[in-house]
Each structure stands twice: as structure tokens, then as C-alpha cells.
Design an enzyme around this catalytic site. Structure first.
Site, PDB file in Angstrom:
ATOM      1  N   GLN A 128       6.359   7.846   3.151  1.00 23.19           N
ATOM      2  CA  GLN A 128       6.826   6.740   2.320  1.00 23.19           C
ATOM      3  C   GLN A 128       6.333   6.881   0.885  1.00 23.19           C
ATOM      4  O   GLN A 128       5.122   6.896   0.653  1.00 23.19           O
ATOM      5  CB  GLN A 128       6.273   5.434   2.929  1.00 23.19           C
ATOM      6  CG  GLN A 128       6.624   4.184   2.186  1.00 23.19           C
ATOM      7  CD  GLN A 128       6.047   2.951   2.866  1.00 23.19           C
ATOM      8  OE1 GLN A 128       5.056   3.024   3.583  1.00 23.19           O
ATOM      9  NE2 GLN A 128       6.647   1.807   2.649  1.00 23.19           N
ATOM     10  N   GLY A 129       7.261   6.971  -0.059  1.00 25.83           N
ATOM     11  CA  GLY A 129       6.883   7.111  -1.471  1.00 25.83           C
ATOM     12  C   GLY A 129       7.099   5.824  -2.228  1.00 25.83           C
ATOM     13  O   GLY A 129       8.046   5.702  -3.010  1.00 25.83           O
ATOM     14  N   SER A 131       3.972   3.398  -3.323  1.00 25.87           N
ATOM     15  CA  SER A 131       2.872   3.124  -4.252  1.00 25.87           C
ATOM     16  C   SER A 131       2.734   4.222  -5.300  1.00 25.87           C
ATOM     17  O   SER A 131       2.992   5.390  -5.039  1.00 25.87           O
ATOM     18  CB  SER A 131       1.545   3.035  -3.492  1.00 25.87           C
ATOM     19  OG  SER A 131       1.564   1.961  -2.600  1.00 25.87           O
ATOM     20  N   GLU A 246       8.475  -3.503   8.494  1.00 28.90           N
ATOM     21  CA  GLU A 246       7.057  -3.219   8.669  1.00 28.90           C
ATOM     22  C   GLU A 246       6.314  -4.446   9.188  1.00 28.90           C
ATOM     23  O   GLU A 246       5.361  -4.337   9.925  1.00 28.90           O
ATOM     24  CB  GLU A 246       6.443  -2.747   7.342  1.00 28.90           C
ATOM     25  CG  GLU A 246       5.025  -2.211   7.478  1.00 28.90           C
ATOM     26  CD  GLU A 246       4.510  -1.584   6.198  1.00 28.90           C
ATOM     27  OE1 GLU A 246       4.948  -1.998   5.112  1.00 28.90           O
ATOM     28  OE2 GLU A 246       3.662  -0.685   6.295  1.00 28.90           O
ATOM     29  N   ASN A 370      -5.066  -8.592   1.630  1.00 27.46           N
ATOM     30  CA  ASN A 370      -5.221  -9.976   2.102  1.00 27.46           C
ATOM     31  C   ASN A 370      -4.898 -10.976   0.991  1.00 27.46           C
ATOM     32  O   ASN A 370      -4.367 -12.059   1.258  1.00 27.46           O
ATOM     33  CB  ASN A 370      -6.659 -10.211   2.584  1.00 27.46           C
ATOM     34  CG  ASN A 370      -6.835  -9.826   4.039  1.00 27.46           C
ATOM     35  OD1 ASN A 370      -5.961  -9.182   4.626  1.00 27.46           O
ATOM     36  ND2 ASN A 370      -7.952 -10.217   4.622  1.00 27.46           N
TER      37      ASN A 370
END
Lengths: 392, 344
Positions: A128-129, A131, A246, A370
Site C-alpha cells: 500500500q502506497g 503514507s 480496512e 488513537n
């Protein structure tokens, strides 16, 4: 109200358990119990293909594309039995849970045919690209650029924290394709093969000594013009759709893995006498309560026949399990005492529980910290005013 | 009343240590040492010896300065702040004073650049045993001394990359008997100086996170702008501020060696290392994924805090010592904060 699973579901559970058990005590006994995502990559690619061959690779997908049309409950049952069997973490998690469903939801017929069979067969590993060094919590500020040039996308920039890029075949990239655009506008979602001169992958060592993450550099990296999912400029919409996957089903089956970890802590506490410490006993009881809390939460979500409502409940799920598991890691170290601080051999390699402690520091960070989760719950869930965030 | 102000001399030594460690035990040196795997950076260890940081607690009869635990606690705090890899605190704060109490003129004490390692019933493994001039060993309440080549050392990989631990196998035939030693005092010093290091670890973890939160921009602003981030760091700092006077009071009264002073040392160890552990965890969270990566150094503070938490008495052990004071001492209004009343 009806709690628990039906007879048919329990029969399905027995079937999953029998098959997984046979593999983990037979042909794939050597990868049983591996608790990192990086050990023995070649054998684990074989395992992914073995799962695919026997129809267990992506049971939630439609039969047409290599799945079993499994219900939500069946998917959870499989994930639970998977963890119970001691089978190692799925190195194609991203392909099965994120890339595949995204292609199913937003891809063209041709793209489905191109990608889905090989993902289902465990032959195509995805990473997964999303960030970038300056786009973490603020994902929409990606700077990696893509432009169309003689029938190809040409991509330049850098992604970071790309889990398992070093053993993956494909990467999906959110790239800025409209010059001068800002934030969520002007982004496009591209599927790119990793094995090319324009892409360089460098490992990032983590605090547990492992290197699951990578920096991924794009220097005139290329992919065909039809590699985009959705339309040009739809990248943010596609990315958000993917992140909803997700937060959905894929997190619900983890509880069996959590159960394994808590059981290991309880066994260690009995073994070394830590169970005699009243504070430790209280914390173990609290951990047990927290686990059952999540269990009932999951069952409640599953019992809701309207699956579109799951996303709302799932909004609260990430912070709950991430915080619980981080506390569990701390409990593990307090139970183990000095013994937990010593690696098995001379290398910086850790057993299940110390690794849980170190790894779980990331649980409250990846996939939305969080702090971001609380903002989502308050702003999307409760409808509270948005905190000022820059000028976007 | 108790006086929590520090005198000129104490401040001077702390400043010397702070400056020396800032120059010689920072990110560049940590990286260098982790990559080389060297036991120590010689230039730094020599500078520590030349500046006399190891001499504070030694009696004058052993060539030391004859200062007290509070003086050395200030040095230990600075060592924590710099995640100092060298065995200064255990050697000069625990092992050397124990040896000096038995034999003030022992030759090992003559050269401040020679470190001394110490085995203690509370610590099954011995830190930096291989580079020590001598290892103080424990058997049936008596102290023995052996050189590293007189014992069998088995390295044990610690979670703290700079904590070099060894299992020591030895027999009395190849060691020298020193005689009865004050192991309780050694434990109190070990625990107190662990607590003092905890203050430094905690402050560094907060300082690193504050710097990062001022610099790191998301949503167009430094992340320190957001209350979700700044409140975390404020909470960590509050714990440090409340732990510091406890550590200092424990240091000032350690020499009493009674149930009160032991409970205070235990109190100090519990709160200072909880502050350190909490600050390091918060610092990692504030650093986001960077905090979870090896190269960003925050993890060194988490791991050192963890190592010290379980050295020189576990939290369980120390909570029991606090409970022992509570349940063995008289209670009632006239006994409240007994030691403070006595000294008022």
C-alpha cells in the site's frame, strides 16, 4: 436477540479448523507460530498459493473471482480458526483485504480479470502506497506526482511505511495528478508493478529489530495509462473506500490471535509466580474482560443484517482493540519481568510476548492514530464541530 | 523543614555531567556505538574518569570525595537524560562504594578509569562484566571478587541495545573472598540511582517529543498545536515534576537504612520509573510511525526505562517494601508523615 453462531456456521468452523490443522501439522508445520510478518518469505508465498489453490485465500470474495461468497460470520469464523491453528500472519493481507475489494468495487471488468485471479491464487502480493514523509495523519497532503506521458503514467516521489514492499509484486499509489491541486482534490489511484528501474525499496528497521516497513522511492516510475482505479481525480474517494474495508471485516477475526496472546501471558504468570501478585491478577482479569467486550461487540456487529451499519460501529473498534492490545503488551512485560528483556539468542530477536510489547506500540499509530480515531468518533460519529486543521 | 534547594557544588557537578554527556552521548554516538558494537567509546569513558564523576560517593580514604547519595543522584539523572551506555552509575554508585566499605585501600579503587561490575541477588545478570576491572560476586551473604577472565561470562542479549548483560558462572577457587557486605545498602543505592536515571530518561523523552511536535506539520500546522498531542506531553511532565522531589528526599535520607528510608527509596523507584516509562510511551506515540522506527532513538528511552524498572528490585518488590512500612509502623494522627515531623 440471538448470540453466537448457527449450526451451519459451527459446521463451517469445524471444516476450517480441520483443514488448517492438517496444514499446520503437515506440509506447512515449519511456518506455524511465526509471529513476525518478515520471517521465511518464500515459504509464506508458497503458503499463500496453497491457500489459494484450496479456495481459502479470500473466502469473502465472489466465487467468480476465486472466493467462496462467504458471509461476514463465515469470514470471521475462518479468521478465528486461522489464528487458532497457529498459521502465520497473511503476507498478502493488503491484496486480499484492501486491493481486491477496491478493484471489485471500483475497477473495470478488464481490471478485475487482470488482477483478481492472481491475488486470489496468492500469486500477486500487494502493498500500500499511501503514507508519505509529510502525509501521515494528514493523508490528503500527498506530494508524490503522477503525469500521463505517451500512454503511460510517470510517477515521481516517495512513499513511506510501505509494509512488505520488499517482497511485494504490486503497489497501489495515491498520486497527485493535477498540478497545483491541494488536499483531497487532484489525486489519482494507480496500480504499479514494483519490479522496475524507477522504483527503489529501502527497509526501515523497527524498534523490535524487524524490518517490515520500507521507504519506496519513485523516479520516473511507470505504469500503463489504464492502471488507474476509477477516474483521474478520484483518488481520494477510492482511497477512503479502501480504508473503509480496512475498518470492516478484516479486523474482526483478530480476536483469536489476541486470545492466543492473552493465554500465553496467563500461562507465563502461572509459571513464574507473577499470578500471585494481586495487581497482576487484576490486570489479567481486566484484559480478559476487555477481550470479551470486543468479542460481544463483534458478535453484535455480525448479527446486524444491514452490513452498511457496520462501518459506524467499526469507527469505535480500532481505538478499542489497539489500546487493549498495547496494554496487553505492557502486561506481558510486567508478567515476564527481567526474563522478558532477554532475547533468546545473541541476535535482537524476540519471542511472542516481548515482540507483542514492542510491536503493539505501533497498533495505536498505524491505520489512524488513537488521536485521529478520537477525532473521527467525535466528528463523524457524534457530529461535533471539526477541529481547525490548517486552511483546508 | 526539609530543604530541597541544591548547593553550588551539587549544581556544578550536575552541570559538568550534563555538558559532558551532551557532547559525548548523543544521537551520533549512540548510532556509532550500535553500529560498531563496541563495549564503550574510550574517549567518553576517559573523560568521565578525568572529570571525577566516579569519585563522588567514594570515601576520602579511597581517594574519593566522600559526598552523599543526593550528589551522585544528580549525576545519575544526567546519565539517564543522555541514555549513557557506560557503566558509570552501577560502578561508581553501587559497586565501588561497596568495595570501599570493605577495603578502602583496595587497588581497584585507585584508578577511576577502571569500572567495577556487581552481581546482586536481585539482579541475576551482571551488566558490563566483560569490561570491568573486577566483578563483585555474591554468595551466602558474602562478597567475592574476580576478574572477568577468572569467571565464565555468557552474553545475554538485552532489549536495551546498550545494556550489556552477562550470566556469570564462577567458583570460589578462582575468586577472592572479600567478606560480609552490606547488600541491602547496595540494593538501596542501585534502586535510588535507577530512579534518578528514570527522571532523566523521562525528561529526555518529553523534550524529544516537544521538539518533534513543534517541528512536525500535519493539516498545515505543527502537531503540537492540537490538544490531543499537547495534553499527552503535559501529563508526562506532571509525573516527572512530582517524582523528582521524591527521588531527592529518598537520596537525602538513604543513609538511615531503616524501614522509613527503604520505603522512600522504593517509592522513588516506583514513581520515577513509572514517569520514565509513561513519558517514553507517550513520546513514541507523539512521534507517530517515526517513533516506532529504530533510527529515531525514542525507543532507547523506552527500553532503558524497562530495563531499570526490573533491575534492583521489581515493582512488586518495591510495592511490598512500601506496604511493609505502612503495616509495621504505628498509625494515627501523631504518626502522619512521621519522619518529616521528627525533622521539623
Amino acid at each position: 436477540m440471538k448470540l453466537g453462531f448457527s449450526e451451519a456456521e459451527e459446521a463451517f468452523r469445524a471444516e476450517c479448523a480441520a483443514w488448517l490443522q492438517a496444514q499446520m501439522t503437515g506440509e506447512f508445520a515449519d511456518i506455524r507460530g511465526i509471529h513476525t510478518l518478515t520471517d521465511m518469505p518464500e515459504r509464506r508465498k508458497e503458503w499463500e498459493q496453497h491457500l489459494g489453490k484450496h479456495g481459502w485465500g479470500c473466502i469473502g470474495w465472489p466465487r467468480q473471482w476465486g472466493g467462496r461468497d462467504a458471509t461476514l460470520a463465515e469470514q470471521v469464523i475462518f479468521a478465528e480458526e486461522y489464528a487458532r491453528s497457529g498459521a502465520p500472519g497473511r503476507i498478502n493481507h493488503i491484496g486480499i483485504e484492501l486491493a481486491g475489494p477496491t478493484i471489485l468495487a471500483f475497477g473495470t471488468e478488464e481490471q478485475k480479470q487482470r488482477f483478481l485471479p492472481d491475488i486470489a491464487a496468492g500469486k500477486t502480493i500487494f502493498c500500500q502506497g499511501f503514507s508519505e514523509p509529510n502525509a501521515g495523519s494528514d493523508l490528503a497532503s500527498v506530494r508524490t506526482k503522477g503525469r500521463l506521458e505517451s500512454g503511460e503514467w510517470v510517477v515521481n516521489g516517495q512513499k513511506i511505511w510501505t509494509s512488505l514492499a520488499h517482497i511485494s509484486d504490486w503497489i497501489f499509489v495515491v498520486a497527485r495528478t493535477e498540478e497545483g491541486s491541494k488536499g483531497p482534490k487532484g489525486l489519482t489511484f494507480l496500480m504499479m508493478p514494483l519490479d522496475q528501474d524507477g522504483i527503489e525499496v529501502r527497509g526501515i528497521r523497527q524498534i523490535n529489530g524487524d524490518a517490515e516497513f520500507n521507504e519506496t522511492f519513485f523516479t520516473d516510475a511507470r505504469c500503463p495509462a489504464d492502471s488507474l482505479i476509477g477516474n483521474i481525480g478520484d483518488g481520494w474517494k477510492i482511497a477512503m473506500g479502501l480504508l473503509a474495508f480496512e475498518r470492516g471485516v478484516s479486523t474482526l477475526g483478530q480476536q483469536m490471535g489476541f486470545r492466543n496472546e492473552l493465554d500465553a501471558i496467563i500461562a507465563a504468570a502461572k509459571d513464574n509466580g507473577a499470578a500471585n501478585d494481586p495487581l497482576i491478577r487484576q490486570r489479567i482479569a481486566k484484559a480478559e474482560i476487555g477481550l470479551r467486550l470486543m468479542r460481544y461487540g463483534a458478535l453484535r456487529m455480525l448479527s446486524n443484517s444491514d452490513h452498511s451499519k457496520i462501518d459506524g460501529a467499526a469507527l469505535t473498534y480500532k481505538i478499542q482493540w489497539a489500546s487493549w492490545r498495547r496494554d496487553l503488551g505492557e502486561l506481558a512485560m510486567d508478567v515476564l519481568g527481567q526474563a522478558g528483556e532477554i532475547a533468546g539468542g545473541s541476535a535482537y530477536e524476540w519471542g511472542m510476548l516481548p515482540n507483542l510489547f514492542l510491536f503493539s506500540r505501533s497498533d495505536t499509530i498505524y491505520g489512524g492514530t488513537n488521536q485521529i480515531q478520537r477525532n473521527l468518533i467525535a466528528e463523524r460519529g457524534l457530529g461535533m464541530p471539526r477541529e481547525p486543521r490548517g486552511d483546508l | 523543614m526539609m530543604d530541597f534547594t541544591l548547593n553550588e557544588e551539587q549544581l556544578m557537578f550536575a552541570e559538568t555531567a550534563r555538558q559532558l554527556f551532551a557532547d559525548m552521548s548523543g544521537p551520533d554516538q549512540w548510532l556509532e556505538q550500535m553500529e560498531s558494537g563496541a563495549a564503550r567509546i574510550e574517549a567518553r569513558w576517559n573523560a568521565i574518569a578525568e572529570n571525577g564523576l566516579g569519585l563522588l560517593l567514594l570515601p576520602e580514604a579511597s581517594g574519593g570525595m566522600g559526598l552523599g547519595e543526593l550528589d551522585f543522584a544528580l549525576i545519575a539523572e544526567q546519565a539517564g537524560y543522555a541514555a549513557l551506555p557506560d557503566p558509570l552509575v552501577e560502578s561508581a554508585g553501587v559497586a565501588a562504594p561497596l568495595l570501599a566499605a570493605i577495603d578502602p585501600e583496595h587497588p581497584l579503587l585507585a584508578d577511576p578509569s577502571v569500572s567495577i561490575a556487581i552481581q546482586h541477588p536481585q539482579n541475576p545478570l551482571v551488566a558490563d562484566a566483560d569490561v570491568a576491572g573486577g566483578i563483585i560476586l555474591h554468595r551466602d551473604g558474602e562478597a567475592w571478587l574476580a576478574a572477568p577472565d577468572q569467571v565464565t561470562l555468557t552474553p545475554r542479549e538485552s532489549i536495551d541495545p546498550f545494556r550489556r548483560l552477562f550470566a556469570v558462572a564462577w567458583d570460589t577457587a578462582s575468586a577472592t573472598r572479600l567478606g560480609q557486605a552490606d547488600w541491602d545498602l547496595a540494593l538501596d543505592r542501585g534502586a535510588l540511582f535507577s530512579a534518578a536515571q528514570g527522571l532523566g530518561l523521562a525528561q529526555r523523552a518529553v523534550d524529544m517529543a516537544v521538539d518533534y511536535a513543534k517541528d512536525r506539520q500535519q493539516f498545515g500546522k505543527p502537531i503540537g498545536t492540537y490538544q490531543a498531542v499537547k495534553h499527552h506531553l503535559a501529563t508526562a511532565q506532571v509525573a516527572i515534576e512530582f517524582a523528582r522531589p521524591v527521588v531527592q528526599a529518598a537520596a537525602a535520607e538513604l543513609a538511615h537504612g531503616d524501614v522509613q528510608s527503604r520505603a522512600r527509596v522504593s517509592h522513588a523507584k516506583l514513581v520515577a520509573l513509572e514517569a520514565a516509562d509513561n513519558a517514553a510511551r507517550i513520546s513514541i506515540q507523539v512521534h507517530g510511525a517515526m517513533g516506532y522506527s529504530w533510527e529515531v532513538d525514542v525507543h532507547l528511552f523506552l527500553k532503558r526505562a524497562l530495563a531499570l524498572t526490573n533491575s534492583w528490585g521489581t515493582p512488586y518488590f518495591h510495592r511490598q517494601r512500601v506496604a511493609q512500612r505502612i503495616f509495621t509502623q504505628p498509625t494515627g494522627p501523631d504518626q502522619t508523615f512521621a519522619r518529616e515531623i521528627e525533622h521539623a
